[in-house]
Design an enzyme around this catalytic site. Structure first.
Site, PDB file in Angstrom:
ATOM      1  N   ARG A  24       0.758  -1.317   0.142  1.00 39.61           N
ATOM      2  CA  ARG A  24      -0.099   0.239  -0.026  1.00 39.61           C
ATOM      3  C   ARG A  24       0.846   1.259  -0.081  1.00 39.61           C
ATOM      4  O   ARG A  24       0.636   2.385  -0.639  1.00 39.61           O
ATOM      5  CB  ARG A  24      -0.906  -0.108   1.200  1.00 39.61           C
ATOM      6  CG  ARG A  24      -2.073  -0.895   0.935  1.00 39.61           C
ATOM      7  CD  ARG A  24      -2.744  -1.285   2.399  1.00 39.61           C
ATOM      8  NE  ARG A  24      -2.142  -1.506   3.246  1.00 39.61           N
ATOM      9  CZ  ARG A  24      -2.266  -0.885   4.859  1.00 39.61           C
ATOM     10  NH1 ARG A  24      -3.457  -0.292   5.150  1.00 39.61           N
ATOM     11  NH2 ARG A  24      -1.593  -1.370   5.917  1.00 39.61           N
ATOM     12  N   ASN A  42      -6.447  -2.462   2.512  1.00 44.43           N
ATOM     13  CA  ASN A  42      -6.204  -3.992   2.605  1.00 44.43           C
ATOM     14  C   ASN A  42      -7.769  -4.441   2.914  1.00 44.43           C
ATOM     15  O   ASN A  42      -8.457  -3.896   3.570  1.00 44.43           O
ATOM     16  CB  ASN A  42      -5.511  -4.310   4.027  1.00 44.43           C
ATOM     17  CG  ASN A  42      -4.118  -4.321   3.625  1.00 44.43           C
ATOM     18  OD1 ASN A  42      -3.537  -4.412   2.834  1.00 44.43           O
ATOM     19  ND2 ASN A  42      -3.354  -4.035   5.038  1.00 44.43           N
TER      20      ASN A  42
END
Length: 95
Positions: A24, A42
């Protein structure tokens, strides 16, 4: 110009070993370099959902990065969806 420069929303679901490996953060860095807004989140099933808004061309560049093999971890597949921008993002965040 034309449709390549129109604002769009890219939603990409990235499957593979992409949680807990800096994916990320890496995605956010690429998106900010390109000038996109959005988020990388997520999901409970192990995927990462990437939502990015900007020009179609810039969103396609991010998609190429996601599929390009230079990501942290391992990307097995990327499913994409294109839609009109929601305009709800300020910057690019990790969730």
């Amino acid at each position: 110009m034309g449709e390549r420069s129109e604002s769009v929303r890219l939603t990409a679901w990235v499957r593979g070993r992409v949680q807990g490996v800096g994916f990320r953060w890496w995605t956010r860095s690429r998106a900010l370099e390109i000038g996109l807004t959005g988020a990388a989140t997520n999901l409970d099933d192990g995927r990462v959902e990437v939502v990015a808004e900007g020009s179609r061309t810039d969103c396609e560049r991010l998609l190429e990065h996601l599929r390009g093999g230079g990501t942290p971890g391992r990307v097995d597949s990327v499913i994409e969806r294109w839609s009109p921008p929601g305009g709800s993002f300020d910057g690019f965040v990790e969730r």
